[in-house]
Design a protein around this motif. Structure first.
Motif, PDB file in Angstrom:
ATOM      1  N   GLN A  66      48.733 -17.398  50.010  1.00  0.00           N
ATOM      2  CA  GLN A  66      49.984 -16.955  50.619  1.00  0.00           C
ATOM      3  C   GLN A  66      50.323 -15.566  50.093  1.00  0.00           C
ATOM      4  O   GLN A  66      50.020 -15.241  48.950  1.00  0.00           O
ATOM      5  N   GLY A  67      50.946 -14.725  50.925  1.00  0.00           N
ATOM      6  CA  GLY A  67      51.285 -13.371  50.521  1.00  0.00           C
ATOM      7  C   GLY A  67      50.096 -12.432  50.665  1.00  0.00           C
ATOM      8  O   GLY A  67      49.015 -12.835  51.095  1.00  0.00           O
ATOM      9  N   LYS A  68      50.309 -11.159  50.304  1.00  0.00           N
ATOM     10  CA  LYS A  68      49.240 -10.164  50.408  1.00  0.00           C
ATOM     11  C   LYS A  68      49.251  -9.239  49.191  1.00  0.00           C
ATOM     12  O   LYS A  68      50.312  -8.872  48.684  1.00  0.00           O
ATOM     13  N   LYS A  69      48.030  -8.865  48.783  1.00  0.00           N
ATOM     14  CA  LYS A  69      47.868  -7.959  47.641  1.00  0.00           C
ATOM     15  C   LYS A  69      46.768  -6.966  47.967  1.00  0.00           C
ATOM     16  O   LYS A  69      45.779  -7.317  48.613  1.00  0.00           O
ATOM     17  N   ARG A  70      46.953  -5.728  47.548  1.00  0.00           N
ATOM     18  CA  ARG A  70      45.941  -4.696  47.775  1.00  0.00           C
ATOM     19  C   ARG A  70      45.396  -4.230  46.433  1.00  0.00           C
ATOM     20  O   ARG A  70      46.150  -3.877  45.528  1.00  0.00           O
ATOM     21  N   MET A  71      44.071  -4.251  46.303  1.00  0.00           N
ATOM     22  CA  MET A  71      43.411  -3.701  45.135  1.00  0.00           C
ATOM     23  C   MET A  71      42.618  -2.472  45.563  1.00  0.00           C
ATOM     24  O   MET A  71      42.221  -2.361  46.723  1.00  0.00           O
ATOM     25  N   SER A  72      42.365  -1.572  44.624  1.00  0.00           N
ATOM     26  CA  SER A  72      41.614  -0.367  44.957  1.00  0.00           C
ATOM     27  C   SER A  72      40.693  -0.005  43.797  1.00  0.00           C
ATOM     28  O   SER A  72      41.106  -0.041  42.631  1.00  0.00           O
ATOM     29  N   THR A  76      38.401   2.920  47.332  1.00  0.00           N
ATOM     30  CA  THR A  76      38.130   1.898  48.352  1.00  0.00           C
ATOM     31  C   THR A  76      39.165   0.791  48.244  1.00  0.00           C
ATOM     32  O   THR A  76      39.286   0.160  47.194  1.00  0.00           O
ATOM     33  N   PRO A  77      39.948   0.532  49.323  1.00  0.00           N
ATOM     34  CA  PRO A  77      40.968  -0.517  49.253  1.00  0.00           C
ATOM     35  C   PRO A  77      40.376  -1.895  49.569  1.00  0.00           C
ATOM     36  O   PRO A  77      39.456  -2.024  50.375  1.00  0.00           O
ATOM     37  N   TYR A  78      40.911  -2.922  48.922  1.00  0.00           N
ATOM     38  CA  TYR A  78      40.511  -4.309  49.165  1.00  0.00           C
ATOM     39  C   TYR A  78      41.793  -5.099  49.416  1.00  0.00           C
ATOM     40  O   TYR A  78      42.564  -5.344  48.483  1.00  0.00           O
ATOM     41  N   LEU A  79      42.029  -5.448  50.696  1.00  0.00           N
ATOM     42  CA  LEU A  79      43.257  -6.153  51.058  1.00  0.00           C
ATOM     43  C   LEU A  79      43.013  -7.656  51.040  1.00  0.00           C
ATOM     44  O   LEU A  79      42.106  -8.162  51.696  1.00  0.00           O
ATOM     45  N   PRO A  93      38.412  -1.666  35.450  1.00  0.00           N
ATOM     46  CA  PRO A  93      39.820  -1.318  35.699  1.00  0.00           C
ATOM     47  C   PRO A  93      40.020  -1.021  37.187  1.00  0.00           C
ATOM     48  O   PRO A  93      39.178  -0.376  37.803  1.00  0.00           O
ATOM     49  N   ILE A  94      41.117  -1.496  37.746  1.00  0.00           N
ATOM     50  CA  ILE A  94      41.407  -1.260  39.160  1.00  0.00           C
ATOM     51  C   ILE A  94      42.878  -0.874  39.329  1.00  0.00           C
ATOM     52  O   ILE A  94      43.666  -0.970  38.389  1.00  0.00           O
ATOM     53  N   GLU A  95      43.225  -0.458  40.531  1.00  0.00           N
ATOM     54  CA  GLU A  95      44.622  -0.284  40.904  1.00  0.00           C
ATOM     55  C   GLU A  95      45.029  -1.489  41.738  1.00  0.00           C
ATOM     56  O   GLU A  95      44.243  -1.977  42.562  1.00  0.00           O
ATOM     57  N   SER A  96      46.237  -1.972  41.519  1.00  0.00           N
ATOM     58  CA  SER A  96      46.671  -3.207  42.175  1.00  0.00           C
ATOM     59  C   SER A  96      48.101  -3.065  42.679  1.00  0.00           C
ATOM     60  O   SER A  96      48.910  -2.366  42.064  1.00  0.00           O
TER      61      SER A  96
END
Length: 311
Positions: A66-72, A76-79, A93-96
């Motif tokens: 449930q819900g949505k999160k974006r990692m990068s 490169t984005p990962y939805l 390490p990533i961006e979240s």
């Protein structure tokens, strides 16, 4: 005939996802991170969107119900949305950023840390079918969970209601989850990391060494010797997996660890800088400000005020 079959499959997915929602809500009744009686299984519940923040992931599978999160990673984005999974085959390490979550419809997810020895054991079985190999070579990937994979996750969650069964059954269900992931295109990266002798496996050794020795001075020849490959090959493979060079990776690890010490242990910026391997406090302050967007103590104050903690 295809449309009714697809409708049945969608209905089955919805049913299993509804089960998972109720199970996670029951065992993660409040906002935040919840450890469980199953080793390596952590549940998350978030009720608001966040700004983009720096985080670190380890070899693990995260299932979103449930819900949505974006990692990068490396731009490169990962939805990640309902019924999707995020696979990390390495420490990186990533961006979240949480992009969809509310009190009424919170973001709900379950993270399962990967035991690479189990991955290798499953891969050693000759009858394991080969999966389609994706074109990208990053150490992280996003995929859509099949009904079979969601059902296995639901059975793992169900064990939390019968804790006496956990020591006997949880490892069997986790093996099934890993088996099903290995059968997906996203699982191909996990195969290479777990396969002894593969360049991905050798690069993972270098990543592990850096993770365990981030405070030490980096000598590329020694790191390449650890990975049993040439310096230029290691640079190429390392960047392919992590989207950064070994030196950039070490720097990000140091800054993340310093941030954790200041946030969790109340350490001042100077002590944290020396603790993670910096010889110059002014250099630490400059690189910290560039990486996190503001000077160390102001950043820590902001984190505490907004309750955003990089896990």
């Amino acid at each position: 005939m295809a449309k009714p079959a697809r409708k049945i499959a969608n209905s089955a997915e919805m049913d299993v996802r509804t089960e998972l929602v109720s199970r996670i809500v029951a065992h993660a009744p409040t906002v935040g991170e919840h450890s469980t009686a199953i080793p390596g299984l952590v549940l998350f519940r978030r009720t608001q969107a966040t700004a983009c923040y720096r985080a670190a992931v380890e070899p693990s599978l995260t299932f979103f119900v449930q819900g949505k999160k974006r990692m990068s990673l490396g731009g490169t984005p990962y939805l990640c949305g309902p019924s999707s999974f995020f696979l990390s085959s390495i420490d990186v390490p990533i961006e979240s950023q949480i992009v969809e979550a509310s009190e009424e419809v919170p973001l709900l997810s379950m993270l399962l840390r990967l035991d690479m020895s189990i991955v290798r054991e499953i891969l050693n079985r000759e009858e394991l079918p080969e999966a389609e190999v994706p074109s990208h070579r990053r150490g992280v990937a996003v995929g859509q969970a099949s009904v079979g994979l969601l059902r296995a996750c639901s059975r793992l969650m169900e064990l939390l209601d019968t804790p006496e069964d956990i020591p006997f059954i949880s490892h069997l269900i986790q093996r099934e989850i890993i088996y099903r992931i290995l059968g997906t295109p996203q699982g191909a990266r996990l195969r290479t990391i777990a396969t002894t002798g593969d360049l991905g496996n050798r690069t993972a050794r270098a990543i592990t060494w850096l993770r365990d020795n981030y405070a030490k001075r980096l000598h590329m020849e020694e790191l390449a010797a650890t990975a049993r490959m040439g310096v230029s090959t290691l640079h190429h493979q390392f960047r392919a997996l992590t989207a950064m060079s070994p030196l950039q990776y070490q720097k990000q690890l140091r800054l993340q660890r310093a941030r954790e010490r200041m946030l969790m242990e109340g350490m001042d910026a100077t002590s944290a800088a020396y603790e993670v391997g910096y010889e110059s406090v002014s250099q630490f302050n400059r690189e910290y400000s560039r990486f996190f967007g503001q000077p160390p103590m102001r950043d820590i104050k902001t984190l505490r005020a907004t309750s955003v903690v990089a896990a």
